[in-house]
Design a protein around this motif. Structure first.
Motif, PDB file in Angstrom:
ATOM      1  N   SER A 169      -8.998   0.062  -0.778  1.00 33.47           N
ATOM      2  CA  SER A 169      -9.457   0.955  -1.838  1.00 33.47           C
ATOM      3  C   SER A 169     -10.642   0.324  -2.556  1.00 33.47           C
ATOM      4  O   SER A 169     -10.493  -0.691  -3.253  1.00 33.47           O
ATOM      5  N   ASN A 201       0.856  -1.181   0.000  1.00 33.20           N
ATOM      6  CA  ASN A 201       0.000   0.000   0.000  1.00 33.20           C
ATOM      7  C   ASN A 201       0.895   1.235   0.000  1.00 33.20           C
ATOM      8  O   ASN A 201       1.872   1.307   0.743  1.00 33.20           O
ATOM      9  N   HIS A 224      -2.763   3.945  -3.532  1.00 38.35           N
ATOM     10  CA  HIS A 224      -3.669   2.796  -3.577  1.00 38.35           C
ATOM     11  C   HIS A 224      -3.433   1.929  -2.353  1.00 38.35           C
ATOM     12  O   HIS A 224      -2.296   1.761  -1.900  1.00 38.35           O
ATOM     13  N   ASP A 225      -4.515   1.398  -1.799  1.00 37.79           N
ATOM     14  CA  ASP A 225      -4.450   0.388  -0.749  1.00 37.79           C
ATOM     15  C   ASP A 225      -5.107  -0.875  -1.298  1.00 37.79           C
ATOM     16  O   ASP A 225      -6.302  -0.864  -1.606  1.00 37.79           O
ATOM     17  N   ASP A 265     -11.676   5.184  -0.409  1.00 39.33           N
ATOM     18  CA  ASP A 265     -10.662   5.127  -1.462  1.00 39.33           C
ATOM     19  C   ASP A 265      -9.318   4.583  -0.974  1.00 39.33           C
ATOM     20  O   ASP A 265      -8.386   4.403  -1.752  1.00 39.33           O
ATOM     21  N   GLY A 266      -9.201   4.315   0.342  1.00 39.06           N
ATOM     22  CA  GLY A 266      -7.988   3.706   0.875  1.00 39.06           C
ATOM     23  C   GLY A 266      -6.937   4.676   1.353  1.00 39.06           C
ATOM     24  O   GLY A 266      -5.904   4.249   1.890  1.00 39.06           O
ATOM     25  N   GLY A 300      -6.088   4.183  -6.481  1.00 41.58           N
ATOM     26  CA  GLY A 300      -7.342   4.179  -5.734  1.00 41.58           C
ATOM     27  C   GLY A 300      -7.809   5.563  -5.340  1.00 41.58           C
ATOM     28  O   GLY A 300      -8.978   5.767  -5.029  1.00 41.58           O
ATOM     29  N   PHE A 301      -6.878   6.533  -5.312  1.00 41.52           N
ATOM     30  CA  PHE A 301      -7.271   7.902  -4.972  1.00 41.52           C
ATOM     31  C   PHE A 301      -6.360   8.887  -5.697  1.00 41.52           C
ATOM     32  O   PHE A 301      -5.185   8.607  -5.960  1.00 41.52           O
TER      33      PHE A 301
END
Length: 209
Positions: free
Chosen positions: A71, A49, A66-67, A131-132, A112-113
């Motif tokens: 996410s 992550n 991103h996770d 979104d993580g 993811g974000f």
């Protein structure tokens, strides 16, 4: 839909904390976890992550990350690969966000974000999903979290013999605002600890953005 305003620290506020944590990571020979590379500041949790803050000049920055566990926003190839509904992370976003995202996708990473910073502060596209970002665990969002992570990270260093790093030394490391010296790092990790020279050099790299 428009953009959502986020109550996050400015890049300028993040710099001293991010540089301080990067310094102790590099001193402990784990510089890959947190570092500056030119205009990009990186953090990851060593578990897949991650996030990167890209400085674009003219007071602008884009943060992407991103996770892989949390996410819930699937963008681009990720939506197709996981057969999930796509969240358009660039909906209503200024054009200058897109090149950073594209460069990230071109490396094969999922995103993811995406948060953009300018004179209006931090903003993102509107969506109702996790979104993580927070689960990635960036320690530099507050001074308190930065202190806690530095204490936890350095407790097992030989120079401290299991004791906590002195808070006044940690605060001085953060207050140096990336203009970090070997003495700043040594005061945190203890005499005979890891590589204070490498730590100071890693912290000063945050001055270039």
């Amino acid at each position: 839909m428009g953009l959502v305003t986020l109550g996050l620290p400015t890049p300028r506020q993040l710099r001293g904390r991010w540089a301080a944590f990067a310094a102790v990571c590099a001193a402990g020979r784990r510089g890959g976890t947190c570092h500056a590379d030119g205009s990009v500041w990186h953090f990851d949790d060593s578990g897949g992550n991650w996030l990167d803050l890209h400085h674009l000049g003219a007071g602008r920055a884009v943060l992407v990350g991103h996770d892989h566990e949390y996410s819930q926003t699937y963008y681009g190839a990720a939506a197709e690969y996981f057969d999930e509904e796509e969240t358009d992370l660039l909906a209503d976003a200024p054009d200058w966000w897109q090149p950073v995202v594209q460069r990230t996708l071109d490396t094969g990473l999922y995103v993811g974000f995406v948060y953009g910073f300018d004179a209006d502060g931090w903003r993102r596209t509107e969506y109702g999903l996790d979104d993580g970002f927070h689960s990635v665990g960036l320690p530099t969002l507050t001074v308190e979290r930065t202190r806690e992570r530095i204490v936890g990270f350095t407790r097992t260093t030989p120079g401290l013999d299991g004791t906590a790093a002195p808070q006044d030394a940690i605060d001085a490391l953060i207050a140096a605002d990336a203009d970090i010296t070997e003495e700043h790092v040594a005061a945190v990790i203890g005499k005979g600890g890891p590589d204070a020279v490498a730590g100071a050099a890693a912290g000063r790299k945050f001055l270039t953005a």
